[in-house]
Scaffold this motif. Sequence first.
Motif, PDB file in Angstrom:
ATOM      1  N   HIS A 290       9.728  -9.543   0.202  1.00 50.50           N
ATOM      2  CA  HIS A 290       8.601 -10.789  -0.321  1.00 50.50           C
ATOM      3  C   HIS A 290       8.764 -11.589  -1.351  1.00 50.50           C
ATOM      4  O   HIS A 290       8.021 -11.791  -2.401  1.00 50.50           O
TER       5      HIS A 290
ATOM      6  N   VAL B   4       5.973  -1.514   2.716  1.00 49.80           N
ATOM      7  CA  VAL B   4       6.501  -2.958   2.298  1.00 49.80           C
ATOM      8  C   VAL B   4       6.685  -3.600   3.803  1.00 49.80           C
ATOM      9  O   VAL B   4       6.596  -4.971   3.704  1.00 49.80           O
TER      10      VAL B   4
ATOM     11  N   HIS C 200       5.641  -9.417  10.424  1.00 45.27           N
ATOM     12  CA  HIS C 200       6.472  -8.336  10.394  1.00 45.27           C
ATOM     13  C   HIS C 200       6.869  -7.943  11.728  1.00 45.27           C
ATOM     14  O   HIS C 200       8.116  -7.390  11.907  1.00 45.27           O
TER      15      HIS C 200
ATOM     16  N   ALA D 282       3.166  -5.847  -0.353  1.00 44.63           N
ATOM     17  CA  ALA D 282       3.827  -7.199  -0.663  1.00 44.63           C
ATOM     18  C   ALA D 282       3.864  -7.772  -1.979  1.00 44.63           C
ATOM     19  O   ALA D 282       4.572  -8.762  -2.109  1.00 44.63           O
TER      20      ALA D 282
ATOM     21  N   MET E 114      12.822  -9.636   6.707  1.00 39.46           N
ATOM     22  CA  MET E 114      11.535 -10.290   6.996  1.00 39.46           C
ATOM     23  C   MET E 114      11.490 -10.860   8.734  1.00 39.46           C
ATOM     24  O   MET E 114      10.433 -10.798   9.401  1.00 39.46           O
TER      25      MET E 114
ATOM     26  N   GLU F 287       2.032 -14.911   4.654  1.00 38.03           N
ATOM     27  CA  GLU F 287       2.813 -14.635   5.902  1.00 38.03           C
ATOM     28  C   GLU F 287       2.690 -15.452   7.286  1.00 38.03           C
ATOM     29  O   GLU F 287       3.589 -15.761   7.946  1.00 38.03           O
TER      30      GLU F 287
ATOM     31  N   HIS G 296      -0.879  -4.017   2.516  1.00 38.38           N
ATOM     32  CA  HIS G 296       0.622  -3.676   2.593  1.00 38.38           C
ATOM     33  C   HIS G 296       1.499  -4.071   1.301  1.00 38.38           C
ATOM     34  O   HIS G 296       1.033  -4.931   0.614  1.00 38.38           O
TER      35      HIS G 296
HETATM   36 ZN   LIG Z   1       4.660  -8.530   4.371  1.00 37.44          ZN
END
Ligand SMILES: [Zn+2]
Length: 301
Positions: free
Chosen positions: A141, A225, A72, A207, A97, A280, A205
């Motif tokens: 996400h 988020v 992020h 997600a 994102m 991620e 988090h």
């Molecule tokens: Zn994330």
Amino acid sequence: MKKKLFKIIGPLCMMILLSACVNKKEAVDNNENAEKKIFVVSSFNAMTEFAMAIGGDKIEITTIVPSGVEAHDFEPKAKDMKNMSKADLFVYNGLEMEHWAEDILKSIDNKNLVVVEASKGADLIKTSKQEGHEHGHFDPHVWLSLKEAKVEANNIKEALVKIDYSNKSYYEENYKRFEKELDDLKDEYESKIKPLQNKTFVTGHAAFAYLCREFDLHQYSVEDVFAEGEPTPQKIKELVSIGKEVNLKTVFTEENVSPKVSETLAREIGAKTETINTLESEGNYIETMRENLQKIYESLN
Ligand SMILES: [Zn+2]
């Protein structure tokens, strides 16, 4: 006798020579093909996974967010700009994102670059007012839903077909195979999770909103988020009380997001910790989603 031997060996030698020639020719062709691979730059791991599932050996890919790095907050480096200026295809998720994507796209000079915002056309979930104020109005996400993953993979497929029409059927077959893997995994865990009483879990988090929608689950998280918002003592207190209320057995930790807070939380609740992977910055897509679903399923039992 010697003559006869020559009659056999002669043509044999010719054949070997000839086949050596053919081999050489093939090697040259392969080389040419190798050079012609579509050069893809993708923003982070999940996008790379989708592009590889569809592009197979027709693409060469490089990922901007390095393995194991928090996605992020990431800022691309000079080498990423360089790669993008010679790429055929740039794949990114969108929805903030990659907060840097638009600026980079404006600054590079690459007229042939095809750009795919993979989340286009997905069924989006809105962010809270506060999150939306600082970032996008939608939860980025998308890839963590098996259904929306199909939308992202399909967008990538369309782009590859556009760039390399002669291999259209190759990309379409890869897409179909991937689609089936996603559907099968979804079916398997839908029937496993459906009968469970407790459907609440806690993670690093926020997600997993798309995954939660898909499997009728509910997430609580230490960070928001966009992986921001160091948890206040108040927030931790709240999570502890939720955890105790639902008799939480597991608190999920993410490698790059407040793992210490999750560990403290688990201790306070009397739960164990288990890792979960948002894809991620690393992990094979199908394998990791299966692991995530299995861990969530076990934590709810
Ligand atoms: Zn994330």
